[in-house]
Design a protein around this motif. Structure first.
Motif, PDB file in Angstrom:
ATOM      1  N   ASP A  37       0.602  -1.315   0.031  1.00 17.34           N
ATOM      2  CA  ASP A  37      -0.223  -0.121   0.123  1.00 17.34           C
ATOM      3  C   ASP A  37       1.398   0.970   0.364  1.00 17.34           C
ATOM      4  OD1 ASP A  37      -2.567  -1.432   0.818  1.00 17.34           O
ATOM      5  OD2 ASP A  37      -2.234  -1.386   2.243  1.00 17.34           O
TER       6      ASP A  37
ATOM      7  N   PRO B 251      -5.612   4.481 -10.271  1.00 15.85           N
ATOM      8  CA  PRO B 251      -5.053   4.981  -9.237  1.00 15.85           C
ATOM      9  C   PRO B 251      -5.616   6.041  -7.531  1.00 15.85           C
ATOM     10  CG  PRO B 251      -4.308   3.631 -10.432  1.00 15.85           C
ATOM     11  CD  PRO B 251      -4.458   4.259 -10.875  1.00 15.85           C
TER      12      PRO B 251
ATOM     13  N   GLN C  88      -5.786   3.974  -2.781  1.00 10.36           N
ATOM     14  CA  GLN C  88      -4.790   2.412  -3.312  1.00 10.36           C
ATOM     15  C   GLN C  88      -3.486   2.335  -2.926  1.00 10.36           C
ATOM     16  OE1 GLN C  88      -6.584   1.581  -6.988  1.00 10.36           O
ATOM     17  NE2 GLN C  88      -5.306   0.354  -7.001  1.00 10.36           N
TER      18      GLN C  88
END
Ligand code: PBG
Length: 324
Positions: free
Chosen positions: A29, A268, A309
């Motif tokens: 992450d 993203p 994300q």
């Protein structure tokens, strides 16, 4: 009572709670911010960011090797530029042998597979501490974009995988994308700080880089924290102009935007848990008022739950160590 649905059944013990847990933090992450300084054997703690350091290039090598061994595979580089090299146009930013350019090479030498992203903005290079060129007391847009594009090209040439413009000038993503395409850096990505607010949470970061604005504030380019639609407008425009990844900044106080943008876009979405957020938790934990690790994880999971994300966070290393 005869209840047909008892939600507490799914919370009975740790095993069932883990089985139904919707969000997890993993090393994948994180984007790890790193502060770089000139010198040798320098590892200086940033006073308003306990446990966070500025590294000289030699020690940066060890740090990125350690990050890699922890499973942290992406870094975001920032440099502290000596005052003597600062000017209004940020000329030092274009020096192919400048600190940023050498830092990129240093990271790639130490860990070739590490994904290297670089901060693109003039503030660390500006004698005024602003993200753009100053003329008659104003931050000029178009000239700044030209410098940001050149700066991005210089980072790409040094080996950066992604450039991360954090300045909030209009049209900078297009200017950067056009120049990178033209110069054949077609695979160099852009992570845009697309919804970046004029926030008072950046204080410790400006200590870290000695980059506080010398006059005024950043409200003519960073967004008004009262606004929501504007964040969507900024983000959609950055995507049209060629941003590969978009970002919301700061983090915790702006989770509504993370959620909204995530629901709206097909690229993203990153979030930046900024220096002031880090400092607040460190200070409260130092006083014994909050449980550091527990609050840290709760906040990081909140970013995931909101839809982020990618999390740029000074807690990346702490969190990954705790989880392993
Ligand atoms: C500079 C920049 C800032 C941050 C990232 N890039 C500061 C600012 O805009 O004044 C803040 C990061 C943090 O507070 O952790 N363009």
């Amino acid at each position: 009572m005869q209840l047909f649905r008892r939600n507490r059944r799914l919370r009975t013990n740790d095993a069932i709670r883990s089985l139904v847990r919707e969000n997890y933090i993993t090393p994948h992450d994180f984007l790890v911010p790193l502060f770089v300084v000139e010198g040798k054997c320098v590892k200086e703690e940033i006073s308003s960011m306990p446990g966070y350091y500025r590294y000289s290039l030699d020690l940066l090598q060890n740090e990125v090797k350690e990050l890699w061994s922890l499973g942290l595979k992406s870094v975001l580089l920032f440099v502290k530029v000596p005052d003597a090299l600062k000017d209004n146009e940020g000329n030092e930013a274009l020096n192919d042998d400048g600190l940023m350019q050498r830092a990129i090479k240093t990271v790639k030498d130490a860990v070739p597979e590490m994904l290297v992203m670089t901060d693109v903005a003039l503030d660390p290079y500006s004698s005024y501490g602003h993200d753009g060129i100053v003329e008659d007391g104003a931050i000029v847009n178009d000239k700044t974009c030209e410098v940001l594009a050149q700066m991005s090209l210089s980072h790409a040439r040094a080996g950066a995988d992604f450039v991360a413009p954090s300045d909030m000038m209009d049209g900078r993503i297009m200017a950067i994308r056009e120049l990178l395409e033209k110069e054949n850096f077609k695979n160099t990505g852009i992570l845009s700080y697309s919804a970046k607010y004029a926030s008072s949470f950046y204080g410790p970061f400006r200590d870290a880089l000695d980059s506080a604005p010398g006059f005024g504030d950043k409200k003519t380019y960073q967004m008004d924290f009262a606004n929501r639609s504007e964040a969507l407008k900024e983000t959609l425009m950055d995507i049209e102009e060629g941003a590969d990844i978009v970002m919301v900044k700061p983090g915790l106080a702006y989770l509504d935007l993370v959620k909204e943008i995530k629901d709206y876009v097909d690229v993203p979405v990153a979030v930046y848990q900024v220096s002031g957020e880090y400092a607040m938790l460190k200070a409260a934990a130092e006083k014994g008022w909050l449980d550091h690790d527990a609050v840290m994880l709760e906040q990081l999971v909140a970013f995931k739950r909101a839809g982020a994300q990618i999390i740029a966070s000074y807690f990346a290393k702490d969190a990954v160590k705790l989880l392993s």
